[in-house]
Write a protein that holds these residues in place. Structure first.
Motif, mmCIF file in Angstrom:
data_model
loop_
_atom_site.group_PDB
_atom_site.id
_atom_site.type_symbol
_atom_site.label_atom_id
_atom_site.label_comp_id
_atom_site.label_asym_id
_atom_site.label_seq_id
_atom_site.Cartn_x
_atom_site.Cartn_y
_atom_site.Cartn_z
ATOM 1 N N TYR A 70 53.144 -59.668 63.544
ATOM 2 C CA TYR A 70 52.793 -60.940 62.922
ATOM 3 C C TYR A 70 52.481 -60.674 61.448
ATOM 4 O O TYR A 70 51.721 -59.762 61.120
ATOM 5 C CB TYR A 70 51.594 -61.573 63.614
ATOM 6 C CG TYR A 70 51.837 -61.808 65.095
ATOM 7 C CD1 TYR A 70 52.434 -62.978 65.537
ATOM 8 C CD2 TYR A 70 51.494 -60.836 66.035
ATOM 9 C CE1 TYR A 70 52.670 -63.188 66.904
ATOM 10 C CE2 TYR A 70 51.723 -61.026 67.387
ATOM 11 C CZ TYR A 70 52.311 -62.211 67.816
ATOM 12 O OH TYR A 70 52.549 -62.398 69.151
ATOM 13 N N ILE B 61 52.076 -62.634 57.333
ATOM 14 C CA ILE B 61 51.909 -63.869 56.575
ATOM 15 C C ILE B 61 52.081 -63.598 55.089
ATOM 16 O O ILE B 61 51.674 -62.541 54.591
ATOM 17 C CB ILE B 61 50.532 -64.518 56.864
ATOM 18 C CG1 ILE B 61 50.476 -65.943 56.318
ATOM 19 C CG2 ILE B 61 49.390 -63.676 56.320
ATOM 20 C CD1 ILE B 61 49.298 -66.748 56.846
ATOM 21 N N LEU C 42 54.173 -67.858 57.831
ATOM 22 C CA LEU C 42 53.637 -67.004 58.885
ATOM 23 C C LEU C 42 54.745 -66.802 59.905
ATOM 24 O O LEU C 42 55.370 -67.772 60.342
ATOM 25 C CB LEU C 42 52.423 -67.667 59.537
ATOM 26 C CG LEU C 42 51.910 -67.064 60.845
ATOM 27 C CD1 LEU C 42 51.397 -65.654 60.640
ATOM 28 C CD2 LEU C 42 50.819 -67.959 61.441
ATOM 29 N N TYR D 14 52.019 -71.462 56.835
ATOM 30 C CA TYR D 14 50.638 -71.149 56.474
ATOM 31 C C TYR D 14 50.700 -70.142 55.334
ATOM 32 O O TYR D 14 51.574 -69.254 55.341
ATOM 33 C CB TYR D 14 49.854 -70.565 57.648
ATOM 34 C CG TYR D 14 49.661 -71.526 58.801
ATOM 35 C CD1 TYR D 14 48.570 -72.387 58.835
ATOM 36 C CD2 TYR D 14 50.581 -71.576 59.839
ATOM 37 C CE1 TYR D 14 48.397 -73.273 59.882
ATOM 38 C CE2 TYR D 14 50.425 -72.462 60.890
ATOM 39 C CZ TYR D 14 49.330 -73.315 60.914
ATOM 40 O OH TYR D 14 49.169 -74.192 61.951
ATOM 41 N N LEU E 148 45.587 -61.231 59.075
ATOM 42 C CA LEU E 148 45.520 -61.978 60.325
ATOM 43 C C LEU E 148 44.672 -61.196 61.312
ATOM 44 O O LEU E 148 44.619 -59.958 61.266
ATOM 45 C CB LEU E 148 46.921 -62.170 60.906
ATOM 46 C CG LEU E 148 47.953 -62.868 60.016
ATOM 47 C CD1 LEU E 148 49.347 -62.707 60.621
ATOM 48 C CD2 LEU E 148 47.603 -64.329 59.819
ATOM 49 N N VAL F 137 43.893 -67.406 61.279
ATOM 50 C CA VAL F 137 44.408 -67.421 59.913
ATOM 51 C C VAL F 137 43.344 -68.039 59.002
ATOM 52 O O VAL F 137 42.820 -69.116 59.314
ATOM 53 C CB VAL F 137 45.704 -68.254 59.804
ATOM 54 C CG1 VAL F 137 46.204 -68.293 58.360
ATOM 55 C CG2 VAL F 137 46.772 -67.714 60.740
ATOM 56 N N ASP G 51 43.444 -69.359 55.246
ATOM 57 C CA ASP G 51 44.478 -69.566 54.235
ATOM 58 C C ASP G 51 43.931 -69.481 52.816
ATOM 59 O O ASP G 51 42.747 -69.187 52.599
ATOM 60 C CB ASP G 51 45.237 -70.871 54.494
ATOM 61 C CG ASP G 51 44.470 -72.135 54.088
ATOM 62 O OD1 ASP G 51 43.360 -72.034 53.523
ATOM 63 O OD2 ASP G 51 44.989 -73.243 54.335
#
Length: 417
Positions: free
Chosen positions: A279, A281, A287, A303, A309, A318, A320
């Motif tokens: 995963y 971002i 993301l 995102y 994360l 998350v 942001d």
């Protein structure tokens, strides 16, 4: 924007008379409130909560001057029943997690050789900063990375230097260790693989760096024989751990916009690996869940973040760029809840602790959120509502407590009960 701030901030020193007058004029407000504009006051004003429990201070320790006003991701580390902490200038210490007692302490600040007067001058001189930027603990060693590209490996038992090496480029994130290989990512776009026991360079892998990037880099992640890292060009890369050869790279996001500022697509967060899925971002708003073996993108969501994360069971958390907090189902990216009550407070990433997640903020507060609902259920003031004492990196779960650190070097263990 906080990620671009690298200049050292100066403290304002007021005379006692001015301080007293300001307090009289401002009633219950602090001096910093008195000088803040309406917009900042609105952000700083915390809504009352229905507290489910009261966090308690277990112990507190001071480590040098912390990171002060510099950009930093210098987070404590934990291994072999010791908490390792450092300040940017050079002080490094191992603490007892139960009492906060200093087990050993070293100082890596640089002092000029002044001959016979050297030891005397050190009594009042703090030396030139070592610019410590990241810590990692594993395999009975404590690894330290600096902005000058220096890597130190210390014995966890006594803090003695086992080896020292230098790489080209700034180290702005913690190293990572996997299968005897120390992974060091630099601001120059070069990922290094070093022998964790000796510091010998095993390989290096270079990637492109755009003209304008955030002041931060992705901490590597090791797993399944691979070294996983995000790049300033918005790509996720997997390197073969033994050789550094790129097994695959996948564009998580692509630059868009007319200006270099609009085209920033850095992946500055550490890749999160779980169950064969990575995963990742990006700063500009993507993301993604990516299959580790092939690099195939499983799902994408919009995102934007430069913070790491975190994961608990099937929930990804998350935080942001505007300090909104989200919980997503890791399997499909479906949003489970969001929390905007702490927006624009420069939150850290979320640390899962029991049934909660904990975030720190710009004014030194720690906030506990229920994992299932996102409701804020507890709060603790570590930095006394002072921006100089902000909680700038996420707290670290150690046994039944969390370890948090402020910009000015206050380290504390806090119990969630």
């Amino acid at each position: 924007m906080f990620m671009f701030l690298t200049a050292k901030r100066k403290k304002n020193i007021s005379a006692v008379g001015v301080l007293s007058l300001a307090l009289l004029l401002s009633g219950c407000s602090t001096i910093s409130d008195w000088f803040a504009d309406d917009e900042e006051l609105e952000i700083r004003k915390l809504a009352p909560i229905d507290a489910a429990f009261t966090p308690t201070l277990v112990w507190e320790q001071q480590i040098g001057d912390g990171v002060e006003g510099y950009f930093s991701r210098l987070r404590p580390a934990y291994d072999n029943n010791k908490v390792y902490v450092a300040e940017r200038r050079g002080e490094v210490a191992a603490l007892d997690p139960q009492s906060g007692k200093v087990i050993w302490e070293k100082n890596f600040a640089k002092f000029k050789d002044e001959g016979m007067m050297d030891s005397i001058s050190r009594l009042w001189s703090s030396g030139e900063s070592a610019k410590i930027a990241g810590l990692a603990a594993a395999e009975n060693l404590l690894f330290i990375g600096t902005e000058d590209g220096v890597i130190l490996a210390l014995n966890q038992q006594d803090g003695e230097v086992v080896w020292q090496a230098t790489v080209a480029g700034e180290i702005l994130a913690a190293p990572a260790i996997g299968e005897g290989v120390l992974l060091v990512n630099t601001g120059a776009g070069v990922l290094f693989g070093l022998n964790a026991e000796t510091g010998e360079q095993l390989w290096r892998s270079e990637s492109d760096v755009p003209p304008l990037t955030l002041r931060g880099i992705s901490t590597p992640t090791s797993g399944n024989g691979g070294a996983i890292v995000g790049t300033p060009t918005g790509k996720l890369q997997v390197h073969i751990l033994d050789s550094g050869v790129v097994a695959w790279e996948t564009a998580i996001t692509t630059p868009a916009g007319a200006t270099e500022l609009e085209r920033i697509v850095d992946i500055d967060s550490a890749p999160l690996l779980y169950g064969g899925i990575v995963y990742s971002i990006a700063y500009n708003g993507t993301l993604a869940a990516v299959e580790l073996r092939s690099g195939r993108v499983i799902w994408k969501r919009e995102y934007a973040s430069y913070r790491n994360l975190t994961l608990s069971d099937n929930q990804i958390f998350v935080v942001d760029n505007n300090s909104h907090i989200y919980a997503l189902d890791r399997r499909n990216g479906v949003e489970l809840w969001s929390q905007s009550g702490l927006k624009r407070r420069s939150l850290t990433e979320a640390e899962p602790v029991g049934d909660h997640i904990v975030v720190g903020d710009k004014w030194g507060f720690l906030h506990w959120l229920d994992q299932e609902s996102g409701k804020i259920v507890a709060r603790f003031s570590l930095g006394d509502d002072d921006e100089d004492e902000s909680v700038y990196v996420s707290p670290l779960k150690v046994e039944d407590n969390i370890i948090a650190i402020t910009r000015e070097g206050k380290v504390a263990a806090i119990a969630s009960r």
